[in-house]
Design an enzyme around this catalytic site. Structure first.
Site, PDB file in Angstrom:
ATOM      1  N   ASP A 285       0.849  -1.196   0.000  1.00  0.00           N
ATOM      2  CA  ASP A 285       0.000   0.000   0.000  1.00  0.00           C
ATOM      3  C   ASP A 285       0.888   1.251   0.000  1.00  0.00           C
ATOM      4  OD1 ASP A 285       0.976  -0.473   2.587  1.00  0.00           O
ATOM      5  OD2 ASP A 285      -0.770   0.418   3.573  1.00  0.00           O
TER       6      ASP A 285
ATOM      7  N   HIS B  89       9.629  -0.152   8.992  1.00  0.00           N
ATOM      8  CA  HIS B  89       8.739  -1.298   9.177  1.00  0.00           C
ATOM      9  C   HIS B  89       8.782  -2.287   8.005  1.00  0.00           C
ATOM     10  CE1 HIS B  89       6.803   0.485  12.677  1.00  0.00           C
ATOM     11  NE2 HIS B  89       6.624   1.600  12.003  1.00  0.00           N
TER      12      HIS B  89
HETATM   13  C1  BDR Z   1       2.730  -0.338   8.721  1.00  0.00           C
HETATM   14  O1  BDR Z   1       1.682   0.635   8.551  1.00  0.00           O
HETATM   15  C2  BDR Z   1       1.918   1.406   7.415  1.00  0.00           C
HETATM   16  O2  BDR Z   1       1.681   2.768   7.670  1.00  0.00           O
HETATM   17  C3  BDR Z   1       3.342   1.186   7.023  1.00  0.00           C
HETATM   18  O3  BDR Z   1       3.516   1.302   5.625  1.00  0.00           O
HETATM   19  C4  BDR Z   1       3.634  -0.203   7.508  1.00  0.00           C
HETATM   20  O4  BDR Z   1       3.277  -1.160   6.530  1.00  0.00           O
HETATM   21  C5  BDR Z   1       3.427  -0.093  10.039  1.00  0.00           C
HETATM   22  O5  BDR Z   1       2.552  -0.304  11.111  1.00  0.00           O
HETATM   23 CA    CA Z   2       2.889  -0.561   4.203  1.00  0.00          CA
END
Ligand code: BDR
Ligand code: CA
Length: 322
Positions: free
Chosen positions: A11, A242
């Site tokens: 995403d 992340h």
């Molecule tokens: C996840 O949430 C999204 O905002 C980031 O892209 C990542 O996949 C982190 O909690």
């Molecule tokens: Ca993400």
């Protein structure tokens, strides 16, 4: 031949962009396609961004397939522009992509690819697990054909980031996550237990911005927005990468500390919605506490943070030099 053949479900998202660039820069990895999902932005924008990212990386040959616009149970609640920008790419005013998405839906791309290469394909997920759950519902046999699933998501021993209880990707579709975590296939999660232990510092970021390639220049345009969010709202001296953690685990599993748990996702409507619970099958006295038949999941809980950050930036540098 590459050691790993993967589909990235995403995403994008600034940290998604970093993970996608890391995978595309790694000769050990063959990226078979990107599938898109709502999350940080709506799915149309996620699809445009995925196309932009493969083009920036010089890899327009990688197909991009549009996926779910909403979770299994509720309409898309809106993106997180305060983390990733209204455009999901740090409000960088990017040109439209030149290419178009695949004519295949995300679930089709996942099912066709996994079934045509039994035992070979790893699904790497960087967003809500909706597409993967829908693919499982449509074709349960993918569970025995896939090599593995590595998901950025969840929080087992720590608090959430999108709510007190839950991590963002799981909170965006807890029902989908519960389907994925109860299926008979090997799942690894890189959730907040480990990602909150991997900090990319301002010095690391400066080094990434100096990478002399369209990828380095794109990171220099978008990541400062994400960095500013972390400094202002999280108070960290740098960013959590992340989504890249999934690629780090794929390439360097020996840099990680893992545990094994059967996970239940809270699909209720209370404050705990989206929390990933490890289910104790025995109580403190060792007595059987319940019967949970779902498979054990590998949960990353710690990592050699310096090693994985260094490896990610070095991969981008090597790709720029080659
Ligand atoms: C996840 O949430 C999204 O905002 C980031 O892209 C990542 O996949 C982190 O909690
Ligand atoms: Ca993400």
């Amino acid at each position: 031949m590459a050691e790993h053949s993967i589909i990235i479900d995403t995403d994008p998202g600034i940290d998604d962009a970093m993970a996608i660039f890391y995978a595309l820069a790694s000769p050990e990895i063959e990226v078979l396609g990107l599938t898109t999902v709502f999350g940080n932005v709506d799915v149309d924008l996620a699809t445009e961004n995925a196309l932009r990212l493969v083009e920036i990386a010089g890899r327009s040959d990688v197909p991009v397939a549009r996926g779910a616009a909403r979770s299994l149970t509720v309409p898309f609640p809106g993106g997180v522009e305060f983390v990733h920008g209204a455009d999901g790419q740090g409000n960088a005013s990017l040109a439209p992509p030149r290419g178009a998405p695949s004519t295949r839906r995300a679930t089709e791309l996942i099912i066709d690819t996994v079934m045509s290469r039994p035992g070979e394909v790893t699904l790497v997920t960087l967003g809500p697990l909706t597409n993967v759950a829908l693919a499982l519902i449509e074709r349960p046999e993918i569970a025995s054909s896939v090599r593995g699933v590595i998901a950025m998501g969840g929080n087992v021993h720590v608090g959430g980031n999108a709510s007190t209880a839950a991590e963002a990707n799981i909170l965006n579709d807890p029902e989908a996550a519960d389907i994925v975590f109860s299926a008979p296939w090997p799942v690894t999660i890189c959730g907040l237990d480990v990602t909150h232990r991997i900090l990319m510092t301002p010095d690391d970021l400066e080094r990434a911005y100096r990478v002399d390639s369209p990828v380095g220049r794109h990171l220099a345009r978008i990541v400062p927005f994400y960095h500013a969010f972390y400094e202002k709202h999280v108070g960290s001296n740098g960013i959590y990468v992340h989504d890249s953690t999934t690629i780090s685990y794929l390439l360097h599993p020996d840099a990680f500390v893992t545990e094994s748990h059967r996970l239940l996702v809270d699909t209720g409507s209370g404050v705990g919605r989206g929390k990933t619970w490890p289910v104790a099958t025995r109580d403190e006295a060792g007595r059987v506490a319940g019967s949970v038949t779902r498979p054990e999941i590998t949960v990353c809980v710690d990592a050699d943070a310096r090693r994985v950050v260094e490896a990610e930036i070095a991969a981008l540098e090597r790709a720029a030099d080659s």
